[in-house]
Design an enzyme around this catalytic site. Structure first.
Site, PDB file in Angstrom:
ATOM      1  N   TYR A  83       0.744  -1.273  -0.061  1.00 24.46           N
ATOM      2  CA  TYR A  83      -0.208  -0.007  -0.101  1.00 24.46           C
ATOM      3  C   TYR A  83       0.883   1.218  -0.098  1.00 24.46           C
ATOM      4  CZ  TYR A  83      -4.358   2.402   0.364  1.00 24.46           C
ATOM      5  OH  TYR A  83      -5.310   3.392   0.326  1.00 24.46           O
TER       6      TYR A  83
ATOM      7  N   TYR B  17      -5.961  -1.942  -3.886  1.00 19.36           N
ATOM      8  CA  TYR B  17      -7.027  -1.785  -2.798  1.00 19.36           C
ATOM      9  C   TYR B  17      -7.335  -0.168  -3.202  1.00 19.36           C
ATOM     10  CZ  TYR B  17      -5.387  -6.089  -1.055  1.00 19.36           C
ATOM     11  OH  TYR B  17      -4.963  -7.405  -1.006  1.00 19.36           O
ATOM     12  N   CYS B  18      -8.574   0.444  -2.559  1.00 19.06           N
ATOM     13  CA  CYS B  18      -8.974   1.744  -2.499  1.00 19.06           C
ATOM     14  C   CYS B  18      -7.877   2.456  -2.142  1.00 19.06           C
ATOM     15  CB  CYS B  18     -10.245   1.924  -1.830  1.00 19.06           C
ATOM     16  SG  CYS B  18     -10.689   3.462  -1.233  1.00 19.06           S
ATOM     17  N   PRO B  19      -7.570   3.535  -2.826  1.00 20.84           N
ATOM     18  CA  PRO B  19      -8.117   4.317  -3.923  1.00 20.84           C
ATOM     19  C   PRO B  19      -7.629   3.728  -5.158  1.00 20.84           C
ATOM     20  CG  PRO B  19      -6.677   5.663  -3.058  1.00 20.84           C
ATOM     21  CD  PRO B  19      -6.647   4.660  -2.317  1.00 20.84           C
ATOM     22  N   ASP B  44     -10.541  -5.539  -5.420  1.00 19.51           N
ATOM     23  CA  ASP B  44     -11.116  -5.057  -4.328  1.00 19.51           C
ATOM     24  C   ASP B  44     -12.499  -4.728  -4.069  1.00 19.51           C
ATOM     25  OD1 ASP B  44     -11.646  -3.105  -2.360  1.00 19.51           O
ATOM     26  OD2 ASP B  44     -10.452  -1.415  -3.355  1.00 19.51           O
TER      27      ASP B  44
END
Lengths: 143, 80
Positions: A83, B17-19, B44
């Site tokens: 992420y 994953y978001c965003p 997602d």
């Protein structure tokens, strides 16, 4: 067709801990992708997170005291998920849309932060009146 | 089953994953011409509502959404 109302998201980034900065990155990039004008105003503890030294620091980011037990787990999961960090999301937001990053002049004086100490993605040093002017007529959040 | 549209570009956003899926969709739509169709593949669970909301906001048209195993396949027509 009537004139389209300007969509805007403005965030006052007051907190400098990662649990508050992540939503700033997520919301601003989603908004920029959706065609919103985005204004981010970094003030107080938020300002300290947009210095070059903070962005390039190798130390683990600070987390709010209330959530500190969860911090290491979350950071580990974020790494496993690959992420992006909050400032990478802000930079992506700037690539896809109209995003302005403002640093608060008064806070800079409080902390002795100079213009050249600020990260590359900061657009301008402004005061509260400028922020209010940019934010007028849109969604405004205080984080 | 809607009639299969001609796809000009495919965005593989699986594992994001978001965003991420929305951000990449916003980038990818600019790489096709108005009237052309973008295919987005995403895992997602928020991809369907998020890309629907994004399309409403940006004025692009969703032609079709299908679940294909773990992936959601979304066809979007660039409208402007």
């Amino acid at each position: 067709m009537g004139e389209e109302k300007k969509k805007k998201l403005s965030i006052i980034v007051f907190s400098g801990t990662i649990d508050k900065l992540m939503p700033v990155g997520i919301l601003s990039s989603a908004a920029a992708a959706g065609g919103y004008e985005v204004n981010l105003f970094f003030t107080f503890w938020g300002l300290q997170s947009i210095t070059k030294s903070s962005i390039h620091s190798q130390k683990p980011p600070q987390i709010d005291k209330n959530y500190e037990q969860m911090g290491p787990i979350m950071m580990q999961r974020m790494q496993e998920m690959k992420y992006p960090m909050w400032h990478q999301l802000v930079q992506q937001a700037k690539e896809v849309g109209e995003v302005k990053v403002y640093a608060c002049s008064t806070t800079m004086e409080f902390f002795g932060v100079k213009r050249e100490d600020l990260a590359e993605f900061v657009d301008d040093v402004v005061g509260a009146a400028t922020f209010l002017d940019r934010a007028e007529g849109g969604i405004t959040l205080f984080i | 089953m809607t009639q299969e549209a001609k796809i000009s570009k495919t965005l593989d956003a699986r594992g994001m994953y978001c965003p991420g899926p929305v951000l990449e969709t916003a980038k990818a739509i600019k790489q096709i011409q108005v009237g052309e169709v973008l295919e987005v593949l995403a895992t997602d669970p928020a991809a369907k509502p998020d890309i629907e909301a994004w399309a409403r906001r940006t004025g692009h048209q969703i032609l079709d959404i299908q679940q294909q195993g773990e992936a959601t396949r979304i066809l979007i027509k660039r409208m402007k």
